[in-house]
Each structure stands twice: as C-alpha cells, then as structure tokens.
Design an enzyme around this catalytic site. Structure first.
Site, short mmCIF file in Angstrom:
data_model
loop_
_atom_site.label_atom_id
_atom_site.label_comp_id
_atom_site.label_asym_id
_atom_site.label_seq_id
_atom_site.Cartn_x
_atom_site.Cartn_y
_atom_site.Cartn_z
N ARG A 35 15.51 55.60 -21.92
CA ARG A 35 14.54 56.61 -22.31
C ARG A 35 14.32 56.65 -23.83
O ARG A 35 13.23 57.00 -24.28
CB ARG A 35 14.99 57.98 -21.79
N LYS A 196 13.49 62.06 4.80
CA LYS A 196 12.91 63.18 5.55
C LYS A 196 11.41 63.33 5.40
O LYS A 196 10.85 63.11 4.33
CB LYS A 196 13.55 64.48 5.06
N GLY A 352 13.30 58.29 -7.39
CA GLY A 352 14.67 58.03 -7.82
C GLY A 352 15.34 56.92 -7.02
O GLY A 352 15.80 55.92 -7.58
N GLY A 375 10.30 63.63 -10.27
CA GLY A 375 9.52 64.79 -9.81
C GLY A 375 8.05 64.72 -10.19
O GLY A 375 7.17 65.03 -9.37
P1 ADP Z 1 13.03 58.61 -3.39
O1 ADP Z 1 14.20 59.20 -4.16
O2 ADP Z 1 12.68 57.24 -3.86
O3 ADP Z 1 11.83 59.54 -3.36
P2 ADP Z 1 14.13 59.55 -0.87
O4 ADP Z 1 15.09 60.40 -1.63
O5 ADP Z 1 13.05 60.21 -0.12
O6 ADP Z 1 13.51 58.43 -1.86
O7 ADP Z 1 14.91 58.69 0.21
C1 ADP Z 1 15.98 57.84 -0.05
C2 ADP Z 1 17.05 57.96 0.99
O8 ADP Z 1 16.55 57.74 2.32
C3 ADP Z 1 18.13 56.92 0.77
O9 ADP Z 1 19.34 57.56 0.44
C4 ADP Z 1 18.23 56.19 2.12
O10 ADP Z 1 19.56 55.89 2.50
C5 ADP Z 1 17.62 57.18 3.08
N1 ADP Z 1 17.15 56.52 4.30
C6 ADP Z 1 16.27 55.53 4.43
N2 ADP Z 1 16.15 55.14 5.71
C7 ADP Z 1 16.98 55.92 6.44
C8 ADP Z 1 17.33 55.99 7.83
N3 ADP Z 1 16.75 55.17 8.73
N4 ADP Z 1 18.24 56.91 8.20
C9 ADP Z 1 18.80 57.72 7.29
N5 ADP Z 1 18.53 57.70 5.97
C10 ADP Z 1 17.63 56.81 5.54
#
Ligand code: ADP
Ligand code: MG
Length: 394
Positions: A35, A196, A352, A375
C-alpha cells in the site's frame, strides 16, 4: 467517468492527499509495503509539480481516540526509504501546529499526518473536522479507492471544500472498473463464487442487469442447485435463500445467461488431500459436500471466457484454501490470465479471498486489473455510488 486527474493539478501548491496506509503491522513494523508503494506515483507526480504534500490516512479502528499502537508514525520511515527523500511526521492531522509544519516544508516536501480516525469526527464526516483538514492545503487529492465507500471527513467531507482530484491509483482503479462494468467491451462475462448468496445478493442483482453471461460457482452455487431441486448432500448452502435464488434466476431470464455448475467435486471432509471424487449433479451422496466445480463446468467456463471480451470476477469457485479443491479456481484463473496476457480478454478481478486465490494460482499480476480494495470494490460491483468517488466528480 469525469473527474480531475492529478496531471491537471496546479504547480507549487500544497496538496492534501488521502492515501491508504492501512498496511499489516506487527510489533510496530509493517510487514507488507504494497500500500505504501501504491501511493508513490501520486506523490511523485505532485513532487514533479513542486507541490508540498501532506498525507492523510487512517489506520485500523481506534474509534475516535488516540491509541498508541494505531499511530501512523511507523509508516514514515519505510515510506521515506521507498520515496528516496525524507518524510516528516505530524502527531495530529489538523491544527495550527500541523499547519505551521506543512507551511515550513520545502517544495516537494512530504509530511505524513497522524491517523485521521483518532478524531471522532472522521467517521461521522463532521463538517468542522473537514474544514480543519481543508485549512491545511490548497488542493485535495484522493488516492484511496479502498476507503471511497465510506463518507468520512477525509474521504468525502474535505473533497467538497477544496478543488478535488483523483490520484493515480484511484484513476487506475476507476478506469479499470469502468472498462469492466461501466462501459465494457461486450460480451461481458461475470464469474461469481464464494461461500454465501446472502453476502452477495445486491451484487448478483446488479450483475444480471449488466452482464451477458454470469457463471456462478463456490458455495453459493449450492444454494442455486438446491433451489432447482438438486440433492446437494451435506454441502454448505443457505436453504432459506432458495426463493431468493429462484427470483434471481427468473430475473436473469432473457437478459443474462446464468451458468450454474454442470458437475462437481465432492468429499466427505474438507481436509487437505481428502478422498474426493468428481460426479454429476444427480450422484451426490447424503454425506458428501460439494467443494469445487467439476471438469465439464470448467471447460464450459473456459469456452465462455474465450468468447467474451471482458471478464469481471469475484469469489473463488471452490474451497481453494484446501487442495485439491483449488483446481477449478486455479485452472480458470490461469486461463483468464493467459487470455488477458495475449490481449484477447479484459480481465478484472477483486475481493479479499479472490486476490488470495489468484496469488495462489500465481497469476494475480497477469490479469488486466486486480483490485485489492475489498469493501469498496464489492460495493462498486453492487452498483452503489461510492461517496469518495462521487465527491470527485466534476
Ligand atoms: P471474496 O473475499 O473474494 O469476496 P468470499 O469471501 O465470498 O470471496 O468467498 C471465499 C470463501 O468461499 C473461501 O473461503 C472459500 O473456501 C469459500 N468457498 C468456495 N467454495 C465453497 C464451497 N463449495 N463450499 C464451502 N465454501 C466454499
Ligand atoms: Mg472474503
């Protein structure tokens, strides 16, 4: 998007520059200077204009009080080393003493001001605090896209009180985002994964209105599969979101082609190198969890990438932290990177865990743009106006 760029700033003025120095720190030392390095182009561009530079930044969450461990002081020296010139430090971000210090700087001089969040007015976007900040400089430059989703005194309030410019990093980010969603070269493909649906509902709704195709993977795809009546066994899913998932699928009809998994990788446990198998959607056993997308799904995604001009990606396609469930994400990432490198695809990604996954695949540097803004990037993907960006618009 129309905003003033730092090249248009006048010479020989005092510039108040909002940066993101919220770097990881351990025992009073920063452990990653990404950063800091990101702020150099803007500082150097202003130095080339013989400006004096006062840097505004927040660090951590002191909640309006002075917290010694959250001082920005440890940043001054590493920044000075990167810049190759001295960086002074002021133990407040407003006030007469600070102003006198800034005025006493030579042309091109740089002063880092103490954590803006030591003042309770920062997060409240207090008008008086913004006024005191504005009193320190003649122009305002915002180079902290990652803080632009917050309407704080140093990111929004002050921008209305001085001629406001986008810094180089902010400019790069806004240009990249505009090329991915604002004014993209079509067809545009989205890839959304992650755990989710509930955390990415606004994002999904905004994307189906703007994209030509949207591939859904990760845990959130399980909820969509469940909503379609697929037996998903012990997979992570939000069963109470099934109606919402159906609404999204309905809303997408005729506008945006949804690509849900065709096959999956399942295992009984999320353990490194657990016994896993690839199977069709009708073969998932009650005690199995879907942990990655299958080969046919990846192949279809690769075809979709090949036939798109623009890709916007957020969220891993599987539990990439635990091999072998990283394969779908890694293969898709490497493919996107190869297409981007050969100039065939504008590939923009952020989030992230997405950045971590791209690093794990070894391709973060090969995409057209990877946003580390967290965010702010997600809110932008949701189609929400970002106060810090809005305040820069002409
Ligand atoms: P970002 O931080 O890039 O926005 P998210 O926080 O939404 O991404 O999602 C990342 C998480 O989703 C990871 O920790 C990953 O392990 C989890 N994940 C991906 N596929 C699955 C799955 N099939 N079942 C459970 N968790 C999952
Ligand atoms: Mg995450």
């Amino acid at each position: 998007m129309s905003f003033r760029r730092v090249e248009e700033a006048p010479d020989n003025v005092t510039a108040l520059v909002r940066v993101d120095f919220n770097a990881p720190m351990q025992d009073g030392k920063i452990t990653d200077d990404t950063r800091l390095r990101a702020a150099l182009p803007t500082i150097e561009a202003l130095q080339a204009k013989h400006c004096k530079i006062a840097l505004l930044a927040h660090f951590d969450r002191p909640k309006g009080k002075r917290v010694a461990e959250m001082s920005l002081k440890p940043i001054a020296e590493p920044l000075s080393r990167l810049l190759g010139s001295p960086v002074a430090f002021a133990d407040d971000c407003v006030g007469e003493v600070v102003k006198a210090g800034i005025d006493a700087l030579a042309a091109k001089g740089v002063m880092l001001l103490e954590n803006t969040r030591f003042h309770a007015g920062e997060e409240k976007n207090d008008a008086e605090l913004a006024k005191q900040m504005a009193a320190l400089g003649q122009i305002y430059v915002n180079d902290a896209f990652s803080a632009a989703h917050r309407a704080h005194a140093s990111t929004e309030g002050v921008a209305h009180l001085l001629p406001a410019y986008a810094g180089k990093q902010m400019e790069r980010e806004l240009d990249a985002l505009d090329s991915a969603l604002g004014n993209p070269k079509r067809p545009v493909l989205g890839v959304i994964g992650g755990a989710k649906v509930s955390t990415k509902l606004d994002l999904l709704k905004n994307l189906i209105a703007k994209l030509d195709k949207l591939a859904i993977g990760g845990g959130m795809a399980n909820t969509f599969l469940f909503a379609q009546g697929v037996e998903i066994g012990a997979s992570l899913a939000e069963k109470d979101m099934a109606d919402t998932a159906r609404q999204i699928m309905d809303a997408a009809k005729g506008k945006c082609e949804l690509l849900l998994p065709l096959d999956v990788v399942v295992a009984k446990d999320v353990k490194p190198h657990a016994e896993a198998r690839m199977c069709g959607l009708d073969e998932i056993q009650g005690d199995e969890k879907i942990l990655d997308v299958g080969e046919r799904t990846i192949q279809r995604l690769r075809d979709a990438m090949k036939h798109s001009h623009t890709l916007i990606w957020n969220g891993p396609l599987g539990v990439f932290e635990t091999p072998p469930f990283d394969q779908g994400t890694v293969i898709a990432a490497q493919d996107a990177a190869a297409l981007a490198k050969s100039g065939k695809l504008i590939a923009v990604a952020g989030g992230g865990d997405t950045v971590a996954a791209l690093n794990h695949a070894g391709v973060a540097g090969d995409l057209t743009f990877v946003s580390t803004a967290g965010g702010a990037f997600l809110e932008w993907m949701e189609g929400k106006p970002l106060p810090g960006v809005e305040a820069l618009k002409r």
